[in-house]
Write a protein that holds these residues in place. Structure first.
Motif, PDB file in Angstrom:
ATOM      1  N   VAL A  61       0.877  -1.173   0.000  1.00  0.00           N
ATOM      2  CA  VAL A  61       0.000   0.000   0.000  1.00  0.00           C
ATOM      3  C   VAL A  61       0.910   1.218   0.000  1.00  0.00           C
ATOM      4  CG1 VAL A  61      -1.797   1.271   1.227  1.00  0.00           C
ATOM      5  CG2 VAL A  61      -1.786  -1.235   1.291  1.00  0.00           C
ATOM      6  N   LEU A  62       0.704   2.108  -0.976  1.00  0.00           N
ATOM      7  CA  LEU A  62       1.549   3.290  -1.121  1.00  0.00           C
ATOM      8  C   LEU A  62       0.721   4.555  -0.941  1.00  0.00           C
ATOM      9  CD1 LEU A  62       2.324   1.238  -3.853  1.00  0.00           C
ATOM     10  CD2 LEU A  62       4.367   2.533  -3.345  1.00  0.00           C
ATOM     11  N   LYS A  63       1.266   5.502  -0.202  1.00  0.00           N
ATOM     12  CA  LYS A  63       0.631   6.804  -0.007  1.00  0.00           C
ATOM     13  C   LYS A  63       1.613   7.878  -0.464  1.00  0.00           C
ATOM     14  CE  LYS A  63      -0.799  10.159   3.450  1.00  0.00           C
ATOM     15  NZ  LYS A  63      -0.742  10.495   4.877  1.00  0.00           N
ATOM     16  N   ALA A  64       1.240   8.587  -1.523  1.00  0.00           N
ATOM     17  CA  ALA A  64       2.037   9.722  -1.986  1.00  0.00           C
ATOM     18  C   ALA A  64       1.447  10.969  -1.348  1.00  0.00           C
ATOM     19  CB  ALA A  64       1.995   9.827  -3.505  1.00  0.00           C
ATOM     20  N   ASP A  65       2.194  11.589  -0.443  1.00  0.00           N
ATOM     21  CA  ASP A  65       1.755  12.809   0.230  1.00  0.00           C
ATOM     22  C   ASP A  65       2.449  13.981  -0.462  1.00  0.00           C
ATOM     23  OD1 ASP A  65       1.462  15.035   1.962  1.00  0.00           O
ATOM     24  OD2 ASP A  65       1.165  13.682   3.669  1.00  0.00           O
ATOM     25  N   ARG A  66       1.731  14.625  -1.369  1.00  0.00           N
ATOM     26  CA  ARG A  66       2.307  15.705  -2.178  1.00  0.00           C
ATOM     27  C   ARG A  66       2.609  16.943  -1.327  1.00  0.00           C
ATOM     28  NH1 ARG A  66       3.448  12.549  -6.231  1.00  0.00           N
ATOM     29  NH2 ARG A  66       1.673  11.514  -7.120  1.00  0.00           N
ATOM     30  N   GLU A  67       1.785  17.175  -0.319  1.00  0.00           N
ATOM     31  CA  GLU A  67       1.967  18.358   0.536  1.00  0.00           C
ATOM     32  C   GLU A  67       3.278  18.299   1.314  1.00  0.00           C
ATOM     33  OE1 GLU A  67      -0.512  19.795   4.270  1.00  0.00           O
ATOM     34  OE2 GLU A  67      -1.637  19.965   2.385  1.00  0.00           O
ATOM     35  N   LEU A  68       3.596  17.127   1.878  1.00  0.00           N
ATOM     36  CA  LEU A  68       4.828  16.948   2.646  1.00  0.00           C
ATOM     37  C   LEU A  68       5.982  16.418   1.796  1.00  0.00           C
ATOM     38  CD1 LEU A  68       3.419  15.319   5.911  1.00  0.00           C
ATOM     39  CD2 LEU A  68       4.102  17.698   5.556  1.00  0.00           C
ATOM     40  N   ASP A  69       5.700  16.075   0.536  1.00  0.00           N
ATOM     41  CA  ASP A  69       6.657  15.445  -0.371  1.00  0.00           C
ATOM     42  C   ASP A  69       7.263  14.200   0.271  1.00  0.00           C
ATOM     43  OD1 ASP A  69       7.922  15.063  -2.786  1.00  0.00           O
ATOM     44  OD2 ASP A  69       9.628  16.349  -2.289  1.00  0.00           O
ATOM     45  N   ARG A  70       6.361  13.253   0.625  1.00  0.00           N
ATOM     46  CA  ARG A  70       6.750  11.994   1.239  1.00  0.00           C
ATOM     47  C   ARG A  70       6.038  10.849   0.545  1.00  0.00           C
ATOM     48  NH1 ARG A  70       9.899  14.946   3.223  1.00  0.00           N
ATOM     49  NH2 ARG A  70      10.522  15.168   5.390  1.00  0.00           N
ATOM     50  N   CYS A  71       6.703   9.699   0.494  1.00  0.00           N
ATOM     51  CA  CYS A  71       6.093   8.451   0.046  1.00  0.00           C
ATOM     52  C   CYS A  71       6.138   7.508   1.237  1.00  0.00           C
ATOM     53  CB  CYS A  71       6.858   7.861  -1.133  1.00  0.00           C
ATOM     54  SG  CYS A  71       6.273   6.210  -1.621  1.00  0.00           S
ATOM     55  N   VAL A  72       4.975   6.999   1.630  1.00  0.00           N
ATOM     56  CA  VAL A  72       4.891   6.047   2.731  1.00  0.00           C
ATOM     57  C   VAL A  72       4.440   4.717   2.128  1.00  0.00           C
ATOM     58  CG1 VAL A  72       3.892   5.527   4.988  1.00  0.00           C
ATOM     59  CG2 VAL A  72       4.234   7.911   4.300  1.00  0.00           C
ATOM     60  N   GLN A  73       5.208   3.662   2.367  1.00  0.00           N
ATOM     61  CA  GLN A  73       4.934   2.348   1.800  1.00  0.00           C
ATOM     62  C   GLN A  73       4.770   1.333   2.927  1.00  0.00           C
ATOM     63  OE1 GLN A  73       8.109   1.365  -0.914  1.00  0.00           O
ATOM     64  NE2 GLN A  73       8.112   3.400  -1.816  1.00  0.00           N
ATOM     65  N   LEU A  74       3.632   0.650   2.927  1.00  0.00           N
ATOM     66  CA  LEU A  74       3.355  -0.414   3.886  1.00  0.00           C
ATOM     67  C   LEU A  74       3.341  -1.729   3.123  1.00  0.00           C
ATOM     68  CD1 LEU A  74       2.321  -1.763   6.518  1.00  0.00           C
ATOM     69  CD2 LEU A  74       0.030  -1.042   5.833  1.00  0.00           C
TER      70      LEU A  74
END
Length: 172
Positions: A61-74
């Motif tokens: 599961v990938l979350k691209a957070d454009r506001e914080l410029d982060r990619c979180v991968q579970l």
């Protein structure tokens, strides 16, 4: 729900499935319904997608957070592994394998392992990951994630929160 045996069947056919589409989640309190347009609207703050890889079976599961410029991968895996620092409830026969955060939202756009950003050390994660079986053995429907991950050097925890994600094309 234990789906390890049927999902292993996908391995014998060499299947690697990707998500049917992305789910855009507006930033909390923003009122943004996602998308943006040519009139200068701000793009959505978070975009989720899922990937599946066989042998052993991995769900990412990938979350691209454009506001914080982060990619979180579970990453979840079957058969399950015991991982320290991860208190994530998963369906029977599965476990959370790792959580990865990079300092580049674009890292969520490519295949697993193609991150180019700086990796941030995750110190812990808690929450749940669940799904429903689809019409065939390798289709996972209504994937739901509610996980909070903390990381060394990050000003705040990162929350993955989405519902309605799917793997395969025949979800109701």
């Amino acid at each position: 729900m234990h789906r390890a045996a049927p999902l292993s069947l996908a391995l014998s056919f060499g299947l690697a499935l990707a998500a049917c589409g992305n789910v855009v989640v507006p930033a909390p309190g923003s009122g943004d319904t996602g998308g943006g347009d040519s009139q200068g609207e701000t793009p959505p703050a978070a975009e989720y997608r899922v990937q599946y890889y066989p042998g052993p079976d991995h769900l990412l599961v990938l979350k691209a957070d454009r506001e914080l410029d982060r990619c979180v991968q579970l990453s979840a895996i079957t058969p399950p592994l015991v991982q320290t620092g991860l208190d994530i409830e998963a369906p029977e026969g599965w476990s959370a394998a790792h959580v990865l955060i990079t300092d580049r939202a674009a890292d969520c756009e490519g295949p697993a392992g193609s991150s180019r950003g700086r990796k941030v050390s995750v110190t812990g994660a808690t929450g749940t990951l669940s799904w429903e079986a689809g019409p065939s053995d390798y289709v996972l429907c209504n994937i739901r994630v509610d996980v909070t991950a903390t990381a060394r050097g990050e000003p705040e925890a990162h929350r993955l929160f989405a519902t309605g994600l799917s793997i395969g094309g025949d979800c109701p």
